[in-house]
Design an enzyme around this catalytic site. Structure first.
Site, short mmCIF file in Angstrom:
data_model
loop_
_atom_site.label_atom_id
_atom_site.label_comp_id
_atom_site.label_asym_id
_atom_site.label_seq_id
_atom_site.Cartn_x
_atom_site.Cartn_y
_atom_site.Cartn_z
N GLY A 23 -18.82 44.86 -48.23
CA GLY A 23 -19.10 43.56 -48.81
C GLY A 23 -19.39 43.75 -50.28
N VAL A 24 -19.86 42.71 -50.94
CA VAL A 24 -20.12 42.80 -52.36
C VAL A 24 -21.20 43.85 -52.65
CG1 VAL A 24 -20.99 41.59 -54.38
CG2 VAL A 24 -19.40 40.46 -52.84
N SER A 25 -22.26 43.81 -51.88
CA SER A 25 -23.36 44.73 -52.19
C SER A 25 -23.68 45.67 -51.04
CB SER A 25 -24.60 43.95 -52.58
OG SER A 25 -25.03 43.18 -51.48
N VAL A 28 -20.58 49.57 -44.84
CA VAL A 28 -20.99 50.06 -43.52
C VAL A 28 -20.16 51.28 -43.18
CG1 VAL A 28 -21.40 49.47 -41.12
CG2 VAL A 28 -21.49 47.69 -42.85
N ASP A 137 -27.09 32.97 -38.58
CA ASP A 137 -25.71 33.33 -38.89
C ASP A 137 -24.96 33.77 -37.64
OD1 ASP A 137 -23.63 33.45 -40.62
OD2 ASP A 137 -24.15 35.39 -41.48
#
Lengths: 468, 339
Positions: A23-25, A28, A137
């Site tokens: 992801g952006v930050s 995994v 989420d």
């Protein structure tokens, strides 16, 4: 499996095997714990880039480490490695349902499998809600499956995704995950209650049934964009003819319908939902998933590589997915959600097949004006990110990026009107947003062309120099 | 069968008494092994009931009168001490319930008095037990949460601040386990920001050792999270009006300035921004000692370039205004004669 094995708080004790999400930050990894030989997943969060402050992250990891339920993914431990936080978790070898779907079940899962995974997910929600937590989420990308068919709900809070390996994960860090959001969440900034999870659960059911959440599939062509905004209703799934042949049981449709009630108080609690006939009649176990869902599935690493290629090949998709929706109407017959677009409601209310009573109309107007708050909020978040993304492609992005943000700032300045005038403002805003969207896309195309031309020029230069 | 003999619901005070009786047995170790499991189930059930009285459940909101009754009975005897002592013997769910109960009780008023505060004042040694939690991975998050709730009371915060415990925080904050270290950092921050007058008095009295430790162990730590949290907290403390005496002293030290200038040069944007909020105090000080002024003068061009490039991610007018002022101040500085 080493369940009680100690997990060391030292990065040297883990051997990275491969990348399985990004992801952006956050990244995994699949890794091996050297001291106890178990395979783990490590989420590595860049704390300096993460939108969340340390306190939020602290509360998330704390919550996670104090939960204990067979259907909830619990972290083994977390520790800092330089600027990054490593969260060590059990490795769920089949990955997320979202990635299983996009790899092997593009048009959705069989209903029997859906019943099993949703039932397991619901057990996790019962536990969470009983503990006073809201997941916030719930979606297929956060429901993980182990090699043995065990289903676990993952990823608390919104700081970074786990295993969520299509570009949703990139969006998520920018603007939350809009497709699964309950109306009351879209329309207020503090609307998250346990019932919002139930809504997302219903959307997730549709996602599993059809292969993707409602409205996630918006092709980039301008003409279609225009059509969409001009129409009140648009059956998102119509474009996939394969879905027409799919038959779902009445129990399933009824269950989803309950979850997707516009009024959160009318949605059932997780406990109550678990007693619904759809779940009561589901007796199949995890073994069934192993035989029917996991056979012939590429590994998580392979899927990640494949999805990564897709992301890079389709940058415009990222923008398309940021279209906003003001609300949803659940269409029981078609077993799908019909999106309601901001500003569009009043345009074509009359040819709507539903009985649009006066009060509903008003409600929709309120929807819309409430939404515009959210929209700006989102636009505010989205644009700086685009700027970041664009930087990757070109070095001189400063001025065009500014021109993107200008209209948005103007919108920011427009005060929200009252009940009556709110609608008009929304339309105007909607138009402005469209312009912004369009300009952004065009700019992106120009950039790409520019880049291609530059590359070609470089290439030709090279040829020129090489020739004697 | 159960339904037939269903007695009328127990009062909150009764549940407290039943809980206490069981806690006493577990605390003294007088529970027979054969009965142990059964009694633990019973105890967990009562603890859950107590939580429901205080927090309500999906069907009912908490009732003020019941909460008062419960609180009164709870603090009438040593229930809190028993609960804290027995916490390691409980299962995870009961521990979490107990932690929530303790948190809630700190806020309950009986005849407009926080009787929890009075109780803790008489039993202040309980804080010593809670502090040991940070050395025990299993208990850290539970005891840590309880401790943080207890220091809501000024007397308790004052005790912990002035005890030897405070020094241990400098170690706990840097524990490798993120959950525990972050929890300790949260408590440390609470201790140093919540009760203004207590904190001001503490900082004035303990200035020398405290900031020596703070600088060397936290601001110059090799751990990114520690540095980031420490510089943020330092800003919070020094910018608080009630700590102005401490702030004035802090910004007159060359050593402090050197540390902050190093933080300002970090590759981490977040740390740079937080460091700026402390650094600006050195620059804005109108009575700068000569050595401070001379350091700033000697580094004038580098500082101006660095500050010029320093930008927040989101637009922050206050930051921009502060930055402009600091840059102007530095630009106008002339070397001073050392006194």
């Amino acid at each position: 499996m080493a369940i009680n094995g100690e997990y060391p708080l030292d990065p040297k004790c883990y051997e990275i095997v491969g990348e399985i999400g990004s992801g952006v930050s956050a990244m995994v990894y699949k890794a091996k714990c050297i001291t106890n030989s178990s395979i783990v997943a490590i989420k590595s969060i860049d704390l300096d880039q993460s939108r969340s402050d340390l306190d939020t992250i602290r509360l998330e990891t704390k919550t996670m480490s104090l939960l204990s339920h067979p259907n909830i993914l619990r972290a083994h431990c977390s520790f800092s490695v330089g600027r990054r936080l490593w969260v060590v978790m059990p490795f769920m070898s089949a990955g997320s349902l979202q990635s299983i779907i996009s790899s092997n079940f593009a048009s959705g899962l069989p209903e029997t499998c859906i019943a099993i995974v949703l039932k397991e997910t619901l057990k996790a929600l019962c536990y969470l809600h009983d503990q006073g937590h809201v997941h916030r989420d719930v979606k297929a990308g956060n429901i993980l499956v182990g090699y043995d068919g065990v289903v676990k709900l993952a990823d608390f809070g919104v700081s970074a995704p786990v295993y969520d390996i299509n570009f949703d994960s990139r969006l998520k860090e920018i603007a939350g995950t809009p497709y699964w959001m309950a109306p009351e969440v879209i329309h207020s900034h503090n609307g998250y209650g346990v019932k919002a999870d139930i809504w997302s659960f219903g959307i997730t059911a549709l996602e599993l049934a059809h292969g993707r959440p409602p409205l996630s599939h918006l092709p980039p062509s301008k003409s279609l964009l225009f059509k969409i905004t001009k129409r009140f209703r648009f059956s998102d799934y119509d474009s996939h003819s394969s879905n027409h042949n799919k038959k779902f049981s009445k129990a399933f449709k009824d269950m989803v319908g309950l979850c997707l009630h516009q009024d959160p108080t009318k949605r059932p609690t997780a406990d109550k939902l678990l007693k619904h006939v759809f779940f009561k009649n589901s007796h199949k176990t995890c073994d069934f998933l192993v035989k029917n869902l996991l056979v012939g599935l590429p590994t998580v690493e392979e899927r990640f590589k494949a999805s990564n290629k897709m992301v890079r090949g389709d940058e415009t998709g990222l923008f398309e997915r940021q279209r906003r929706v003001s609300g949803w109407n659940f269409n029981f017959e078609g077993f799908q959600m019909d999106p309601v677009y901001p500003g569009a409601a009043r345009l074509s209310n009359n040819n709507d097949t539903n009985k649009a009573s006066c009060s509903k109309d008003k409600e929709e107007m309120m929807f819309n004006s409430a939404l515009s708050k959210r929209v700006r909020f989102r636009a505010d978040l989205v644009i700086p990110c685009k700027r970041l993304d664009l930087d990757v492609f070109s070095s001189s992005s400063a001025s065009p990026a500014l021109s993107i943000s200008t209209p948005t700032e103007e919108q920011e300045a427009t005060p929200l009107g009252g009940d009556g005038s709110g609608g008009v403002e929304t339309t105007k805003e909607e138009q402005l947003m469209e312009v912004v969207d369009r300009l952004t896309r065009e700019l992106e195309q120009e950039r790409r062309k520019n880049k291609e031309l530059l590359a070609e020029m470089e290439f030709l230069k090279g040829v020129l120099h090489a020739s004697p | 069968m159960k339904g037939l003999f269903k007695s009328k619901p127990r009062t909150p005070a009764e549940i407290v008494r039943l809980t206490r009786d069981l806690l006493v047995q577990f605390d003294m170790g007088s529970v027979r092994e054969s009965k142990r499991e059964e009694k633990m189930v019973e105890l967990s059930k009562y603890i859950r009931e107590l939580k429901c009285v205080l927090y309500g459940n999906s069907e009912a909101e908490p009732v003020a009168e019941s909460c008062t009754q419960l609180t009164q009975e709870f603090f009438k005897e040593n229930t809190l001490r028993l609960l804290i002592n027995c916490l390691p013997k409980l299962n995870l769910e009961a521990r979490k319930d107990a932690t929530q109960i303790v948190a809630n009780l700190q806020r309950q008023q009986v005849q407009s008095r926080l009787i929890a505060s009075d109780y803790l004042e008489r039993n202040i040694d309980l804080m010593d037990i809670l502090m040991t939690g940070y050395e025990n991975t299993d208990m850290a998050l539970h005891y840590g949460s309880m401790l943080r709730e207890c220091i809501r009371h000024q007397v308790v915060a004052k005790y912990v601040l002035e005890s030897e415990h405070l020094k241990k925080f400098f170690e706990f904050i840097q524990l490798p386990n993120f959950d525990i270290a972050a929890d300790a950092a949260a408590t440390f921050k609470e201790l140093l920001t919540r009760h203004k007058s207590t904190v001001a008095e503490f900082l004035t009295k303990n200035y020398d050792w405290f900031f020596a430790e703070y600088n060397s162990k936290l601001l110059e730590s090799t751990n990114y999270i520690t540095r980031r949290q420490a510089v943020k907290l330092l800003g919070d403390m020094l910018l608080d009006r009630s700590n102005s005496a401490t702030m004035t002293k802090y910004v007159c030290s060359r050593d402090n300035l050197r540390i902050l200038m190093n933080l300002l040069r970090e590759s981490s944007k977040t740390i740079q921004i937080e460091a700026f909020h402390v650094f600006k105090l050195f620059a804005a000080n109108q009575n700068k000692p000569a050595d401070i002024a001379n350091i700033l003068v000697a580094n004038k061009s580098k500082l101006l370039r660095l500050l010029g490039e320093l930008k927040t991610d989101k637009e922050d007018q206050q930051f921009d205004a502060d930055k402009a002022q600091v840059m102007q101040e530095i630009a106008s500085l002339e070397p001073k004669e050392l006194a």
